[in-house]
Scaffold this motif. Sequence first.
Motif, PDB file in Angstrom:
ATOM      1  N   ALA A  29       6.089  -1.723   1.158  1.00  0.00           N
ATOM      2  CA  ALA A  29       6.827  -1.457   0.715  1.00  0.00           C
ATOM      3  C   ALA A  29       8.446  -2.043   0.564  1.00  0.00           C
ATOM      4  O   ALA A  29       9.242  -2.378  -0.849  1.00  0.00           O
ATOM      5  N   LEU A  30       8.477  -3.139   1.295  1.00  0.00           N
ATOM      6  CA  LEU A  30       9.788  -4.097   1.069  1.00  0.00           C
ATOM      7  C   LEU A  30       9.153  -5.465   0.636  1.00  0.00           C
ATOM      8  O   LEU A  30      10.238  -6.709  -0.033  1.00  0.00           O
ATOM      9  N   VAL A  31       7.928  -5.624   0.509  1.00  0.00           N
ATOM     10  CA  VAL A  31       7.540  -6.573  -0.702  1.00  0.00           C
ATOM     11  C   VAL A  31       6.993  -6.899  -1.916  1.00  0.00           C
ATOM     12  O   VAL A  31       6.783  -8.194  -2.330  1.00  0.00           O
ATOM     13  N   LEU A  32       5.686  -5.393  -1.986  1.00  0.00           N
ATOM     14  CA  LEU A  32       5.645  -5.608  -2.926  1.00  0.00           C
ATOM     15  C   LEU A  32       6.418  -5.568  -3.989  1.00  0.00           C
ATOM     16  O   LEU A  32       7.770  -4.601  -4.206  1.00  0.00           O
ATOM     17  N   LYS A  33       6.065  -5.571  -5.374  1.00  0.00           N
ATOM     18  CA  LYS A  33       6.792  -5.452  -6.865  1.00  0.00           C
ATOM     19  C   LYS A  33       6.244  -4.181  -6.783  1.00  0.00           C
ATOM     20  O   LYS A  33       5.223  -2.929  -6.530  1.00  0.00           O
ATOM     21  N   ARG A  39       0.596   1.499  -6.883  1.00  0.00           N
ATOM     22  CA  ARG A  39      -0.871   1.313  -7.690  1.00  0.00           C
ATOM     23  C   ARG A  39      -1.126   1.937  -5.612  1.00  0.00           C
ATOM     24  O   ARG A  39      -2.565   2.528  -6.149  1.00  0.00           O
ATOM     25  N   TYR A  40      -1.075   1.362  -5.257  1.00  0.00           N
ATOM     26  CA  TYR A  40      -1.296   1.513  -3.775  1.00  0.00           C
ATOM     27  C   TYR A  40      -1.049   2.789  -3.546  1.00  0.00           C
ATOM     28  O   TYR A  40      -2.166   3.521  -2.671  1.00  0.00           O
ATOM     29  N   ARG A  41       0.123   3.235  -3.892  1.00  0.00           N
ATOM     30  CA  ARG A  41       0.439   4.463  -2.734  1.00  0.00           C
ATOM     31  C   ARG A  41      -0.369   5.689  -3.184  1.00  0.00           C
ATOM     32  O   ARG A  41      -0.972   6.245  -2.876  1.00  0.00           O
ATOM     33  N   ASN A  42      -0.704   5.061  -4.746  1.00  0.00           N
ATOM     34  CA  ASN A  42      -1.853   6.345  -5.298  1.00  0.00           C
ATOM     35  C   ASN A  42      -3.376   6.690  -4.545  1.00  0.00           C
ATOM     36  O   ASN A  42      -3.553   7.352  -4.947  1.00  0.00           O
ATOM     37  N   TYR A  43      -3.970   5.468  -4.301  1.00  0.00           N
ATOM     38  CA  TYR A  43      -5.180   4.758  -4.262  1.00  0.00           C
ATOM     39  C   TYR A  43      -4.749   5.769  -2.534  1.00  0.00           C
ATOM     40  O   TYR A  43      -6.112   6.551  -2.522  1.00  0.00           O
ATOM     41  N   VAL A  44      -4.111   4.991  -1.483  1.00  0.00           N
ATOM     42  CA  VAL A  44      -4.180   5.743  -0.486  1.00  0.00           C
ATOM     43  C   VAL A  44      -3.693   6.704   0.388  1.00  0.00           C
ATOM     44  O   VAL A  44      -4.546   7.584   0.192  1.00  0.00           O
ATOM     45  N   THR A  45      -3.366   7.380  -0.560  1.00  0.00           N
ATOM     46  CA  THR A  45      -2.262   8.675  -0.632  1.00  0.00           C
ATOM     47  C   THR A  45      -3.562   9.920  -1.363  1.00  0.00           C
ATOM     48  O   THR A  45      -4.190  11.178  -0.437  1.00  0.00           O
ATOM     49  N   ALA A  46      -3.684   9.722  -2.495  1.00  0.00           N
ATOM     50  CA  ALA A  46      -4.928  10.475  -3.155  1.00  0.00           C
ATOM     51  C   ALA A  46      -6.201  10.719  -3.037  1.00  0.00           C
ATOM     52  O   ALA A  46      -7.135  11.092  -3.164  1.00  0.00           O
ATOM     53  N   ASP A  47      -6.800   8.596  -2.724  1.00  0.00           N
ATOM     54  CA  ASP A  47      -8.757   9.012  -2.704  1.00  0.00           C
ATOM     55  C   ASP A  47      -8.681   8.147  -0.819  1.00  0.00           C
ATOM     56  O   ASP A  47      -9.456   9.000   0.452  1.00  0.00           O
ATOM     57  N   LEU A  48      -7.921   7.436  -0.302  1.00  0.00           N
ATOM     58  CA  LEU A  48      -8.723   7.128   0.670  1.00  0.00           C
ATOM     59  C   LEU A  48      -8.251   7.720   1.963  1.00  0.00           C
ATOM     60  O   LEU A  48      -8.915   7.608   2.771  1.00  0.00           O
ATOM     61  N   ILE A  49      -7.353   8.243   2.237  1.00  0.00           N
ATOM     62  CA  ILE A  49      -6.603   9.313   3.340  1.00  0.00           C
ATOM     63  C   ILE A  49      -7.389  10.869   3.700  1.00  0.00           C
ATOM     64  O   ILE A  49      -8.030  10.999   4.520  1.00  0.00           O
ATOM     65  N   PRO A  50      -7.248  11.128   1.835  1.00  0.00           N
ATOM     66  CA  PRO A  50      -8.684  12.680   2.344  1.00  0.00           C
ATOM     67  C   PRO A  50      -9.770  12.381   2.649  1.00  0.00           C
ATOM     68  O   PRO A  50     -10.044  13.068   3.374  1.00  0.00           O
ATOM     69  N   ALA A  51     -10.161  10.884   2.242  1.00  0.00           N
ATOM     70  CA  ALA A  51     -11.656  10.383   2.651  1.00  0.00           C
ATOM     71  C   ALA A  51     -12.003  10.297   3.967  1.00  0.00           C
ATOM     72  O   ALA A  51     -13.233  10.317   4.423  1.00  0.00           O
ATOM     73  N   LEU A  52     -11.242   9.008   3.746  1.00  0.00           N
ATOM     74  CA  LEU A  52     -11.392   8.323   5.535  1.00  0.00           C
ATOM     75  C   LEU A  52     -10.099   8.576   6.654  1.00  0.00           C
ATOM     76  O   LEU A  52     -10.705   7.925   8.039  1.00  0.00           O
ATOM     77  N   ALA A 182       6.312  -0.093 -15.746  1.00  0.00           N
ATOM     78  CA  ALA A 182       5.929   1.496 -15.954  1.00  0.00           C
ATOM     79  C   ALA A 182       5.097   1.035 -15.094  1.00  0.00           C
ATOM     80  O   ALA A 182       3.913   1.017 -14.640  1.00  0.00           O
ATOM     81  N   ILE A 183       6.022   2.134 -13.838  1.00  0.00           N
ATOM     82  CA  ILE A 183       5.568   2.811 -12.603  1.00  0.00           C
ATOM     83  C   ILE A 183       5.209   3.698 -13.128  1.00  0.00           C
ATOM     84  O   ILE A 183       5.223   4.763 -13.453  1.00  0.00           O
ATOM     85  N   ASP A 184       3.485   4.417 -12.518  1.00  0.00           N
ATOM     86  CA  ASP A 184       3.521   5.285 -12.841  1.00  0.00           C
ATOM     87  C   ASP A 184       3.421   5.523 -13.866  1.00  0.00           C
ATOM     88  O   ASP A 184       3.042   6.804 -14.695  1.00  0.00           O
ATOM     89  N   ASN A 185       3.043   4.336 -15.170  1.00  0.00           N
ATOM     90  CA  ASN A 185       3.350   4.488 -16.921  1.00  0.00           C
ATOM     91  C   ASN A 185       4.573   5.741 -17.041  1.00  0.00           C
ATOM     92  O   ASN A 185       4.455   6.044 -17.918  1.00  0.00           O
ATOM     93  N   ASN A 186       5.027   6.011 -16.242  1.00  0.00           N
ATOM     94  CA  ASN A 186       6.779   6.409 -16.636  1.00  0.00           C
ATOM     95  C   ASN A 186       7.950   5.608 -16.530  1.00  0.00           C
ATOM     96  O   ASN A 186       8.405   5.533 -17.194  1.00  0.00           O
ATOM     97  N   ARG A 187       7.820   5.356 -15.483  1.00  0.00           N
ATOM     98  CA  ARG A 187       9.527   5.037 -14.814  1.00  0.00           C
ATOM     99  C   ARG A 187       9.837   3.126 -15.320  1.00  0.00           C
ATOM    100  O   ARG A 187       8.499   2.727 -14.524  1.00  0.00           O
ATOM    101  N   LEU A 188      10.363   3.146 -15.988  1.00  0.00           N
ATOM    102  CA  LEU A 188      10.788   1.934 -16.683  1.00  0.00           C
ATOM    103  C   LEU A 188      11.519   1.097 -15.811  1.00  0.00           C
ATOM    104  O   LEU A 188      13.120   1.086 -15.299  1.00  0.00           O
ATOM    105  N   VAL A 189      11.322  -0.260 -15.189  1.00  0.00           N
ATOM    106  CA  VAL A 189      11.667  -1.133 -14.265  1.00  0.00           C
ATOM    107  C   VAL A 189      11.270  -2.645 -15.055  1.00  0.00           C
ATOM    108  O   VAL A 189      11.063  -3.480 -15.355  1.00  0.00           O
ATOM    109  N   LEU A 190      12.457  -3.423 -14.176  1.00  0.00           N
ATOM    110  CA  LEU A 190      12.588  -4.677 -14.569  1.00  0.00           C
ATOM    111  C   LEU A 190      12.535  -5.699 -13.330  1.00  0.00           C
ATOM    112  O   LEU A 190      13.119  -5.495 -12.533  1.00  0.00           O
ATOM    113  N   THR A 191      11.287  -6.142 -13.025  1.00  0.00           N
ATOM    114  CA  THR A 191      10.781  -6.815 -12.132  1.00  0.00           C
ATOM    115  C   THR A 191      10.454  -8.753 -12.502  1.00  0.00           C
ATOM    116  O   THR A 191      10.347  -9.273 -13.321  1.00  0.00           O
ATOM    117  N   ALA A 192      10.694  -9.315 -11.397  1.00  0.00           N
ATOM    118  CA  ALA A 192      10.079 -10.658 -11.490  1.00  0.00           C
ATOM    119  C   ALA A 192       8.729 -10.728 -12.150  1.00  0.00           C
ATOM    120  O   ALA A 192       8.550 -10.264 -11.907  1.00  0.00           O
TER     121      ALA A 192
END
Length: 352
Positions: A29-33, A39-52, A182-192
């Motif tokens: 979270a300190l280095v990624l846009k 996107r990483y959080r969604n895959y980790v919390t919704a898919d990877l942690i429940p399965a593995l 758009a974060i999660d296709n919802n919140r708009l942000v200006l990034t690099a």
Amino acid sequence: MLEGEDGGFSADPSQTVADYLTTWLTAKALVLKPTTMARYRNYVTADLIPALGQVRLDDLGFSHIAGFVHTQLAHGRGKVTVHRCLATLSTALGDAVKHHRLSHNPARPTIIPRPPSAERRIWTLNEATHFLRYCHAADPLMADLVEVLIGTGMRKGEALGLHWADVHLPEGMLFIRCTLSAIDNNRLVLTAPKTRSSKNWIAISPRVAAALRRRRAAAPDPRQHSTRGDLVFHRPDGSPLHPEYVLNHFHLLCRKAGAPRTTVHDLRHLAATISITADVPLTVVSKTLRHSTLYHRQYLQPPHPGSRPHRRQRHRHSPHHHRTEGASAQAATTLRPQSASPQPDHRQQSTG
């Protein structure tokens, strides 16, 4: 393992995959846009942690990951989604190897190959002209946005995040400073911007300059509207245009205009095709569109039947001065910014 512990990373042999991935997300979270992080959080919390998540990190192996893949596919998950989950897991485990927490990455090589990309449909010049004629009458805002995308090769988010402070119409230049996401296709942000080289100068043709002047004339009056910045392309109240709305509305206009369905991103490829068809050197096209490899890989063959194969040409200009052709066959230049707060250099203009 001891080296990793000395570096501040957990070497607990009882650490589970869930514990590791949670800690990994916190560090990332300190280095990624923000968009990548979501996107990483969604895959980790919704898919990877429940399965593995219950598997010990040291015990995680090919059989666990293969089982995850087969289970996901059996439940109707698409190969693209499953591949993205595995890519996230591979990135996390790759960091564990880099930090000496693991001796190897069990997610490499991947269980399933990357699914092939869909074939792109790039407009011809006649199709682009037909669409723009219709769009200028039906939706002037979208028409000017498409004019800028085709004429500069900017990415959609770069155009939607363009501010008037970075547009220098008298000098015929603009500076790419940020991108709208758009974060999660919802919140708009200006990034690099997407890459380091994307943050750069772009020269604009008279046709693009005309589109920008129309947007300037249509800008909301701050005395009458509650604006949220000085964006070039915006809603009537001055707030940003949502990227998903732009894509869906663009497809709607394509259908109404009778133009072949394409994507907003493919307008960037159209800009490259126009330049290459005009015999602009491929390296100059790549430099102007601020991408080092994409267009070398994608345009090795002539873009249209009958066009002669492209030959390497030696540049006669200085390293910071490149000529190319825009959508209206005008000269364009890409320049590196000279400082953190760049100003256009009047001496480094395209000669036409």
